[in-house]
Design an enzyme around this catalytic site. Structure first.
Site, mmCIF file in Angstrom:
data_model
loop_
_atom_site.group_PDB
_atom_site.id
_atom_site.type_symbol
_atom_site.label_atom_id
_atom_site.label_comp_id
_atom_site.label_asym_id
_atom_site.label_seq_id
_atom_site.Cartn_x
_atom_site.Cartn_y
_atom_site.Cartn_z
ATOM 1 N N ASP A 12 -5.180 -3.757 -2.664
ATOM 2 C CA ASP A 12 -6.181 -4.522 -2.964
ATOM 3 C C ASP A 12 -6.277 -5.633 -4.062
ATOM 4 O O ASP A 12 -6.636 -6.763 -3.773
ATOM 5 C CB ASP A 12 -7.663 -3.751 -3.273
ATOM 6 C CG ASP A 12 -7.861 -2.918 -2.301
ATOM 7 O OD1 ASP A 12 -7.599 -3.358 -0.970
ATOM 8 O OD2 ASP A 12 -8.620 -1.876 -2.351
ATOM 9 N N ASN A 64 0.845 -1.213 -0.132
ATOM 10 C CA ASN A 64 -0.079 -0.017 -0.109
ATOM 11 C C ASN A 64 0.869 1.338 -0.047
ATOM 12 O O ASN A 64 0.547 2.106 -0.893
ATOM 13 C CB ASN A 64 -1.057 0.011 1.095
ATOM 14 C CG ASN A 64 -2.363 -0.897 1.049
ATOM 15 O OD1 ASN A 64 -2.448 -1.465 0.078
ATOM 16 N ND2 ASN A 64 -2.873 -1.117 2.110
ATOM 17 N N GLU A 85 -4.474 -8.769 5.755
ATOM 18 C CA GLU A 85 -4.030 -9.588 4.898
ATOM 19 C C GLU A 85 -4.126 -11.089 5.051
ATOM 20 O O GLU A 85 -3.509 -11.736 4.498
ATOM 21 C CB GLU A 85 -2.619 -8.989 4.413
ATOM 22 C CG GLU A 85 -1.540 -9.387 5.444
ATOM 23 C CD GLU A 85 -1.472 -8.534 6.572
ATOM 24 O OE1 GLU A 85 -0.852 -8.494 7.481
ATOM 25 O OE2 GLU A 85 -2.501 -7.486 6.715
#
Length: 158
Positions: free
Chosen positions: A11, A2, A37
């Protein structure tokens, strides 16, 4: 991911990993995103079958198939897998409920991460057979001692 590539790519990585897990799992396995995750796989095993080969197949698949970024570069993911069998003590299933077994799998996963990530670790019953659920819970309060005493073993593989 990210921070480096943005949340959209983060994502996409989760979706990529989920798709690889689905493709690798057997029809009887149940997969769920557990949060963040993390994923959980519930696998029904045959008598005498080990969960370690299934965990290793997941790990090898994720290693072998990087996600392709929009610019054509491959983004390789790492995966730390922890596993445990339920019932943990097959001859005495009442000794540990599934939530406790899941917590042992999570502990194994943390050991895999601590050992360098991108590996698997399994929590398996040791030679000690406790007398009652209360005895097991008391022993699990001090996990290193429970391992030394032979209640369980957490093995880390590459």
């Amino acid at each position: 991911v990210n921070d480096t590539y943005g949340h959209g790519v983060g994502d996409a990585v989760l979706n990529h990993c989920a798709a690889l897990l689905r493709d690798t799992a057997r029809k009887s396995d149940v997969l769920a995103r557990w949060g963040g995750e993390e994923f959980v796989v519930v696998a029904r095993l045959q008598e005498g079958e080990s969960i370690a080969p299934l965990a290793d197949r997941f790990l090898q698949r994720l290693r072998a198939e990087p996600m392709r970024l929009a610019d054509g570069r491959d983004l390789r993911q790492t995966c730390s897998i922890g596993y445990a069998r339920y019932p943990f003590f097959p001859e005495r299933p009442e000794l540990l409920n599934w939530e406790r077994v899941l917590a042992l799998a999570d502990t194994a996963m943390l050991r895999a991460k601590a050992a360098g990530r991108d590996r698997l670790a399994g929590a398996v019953a040791g030679d000690m057979r406790p007398a009652s659920p209360a005895h097991v819970l008391e022993r699990l309060r001090d996990l290193p001692k429970a391992e030394r005493d032979g209640l369980l073993k957490i093995t880390v593989g590459a």
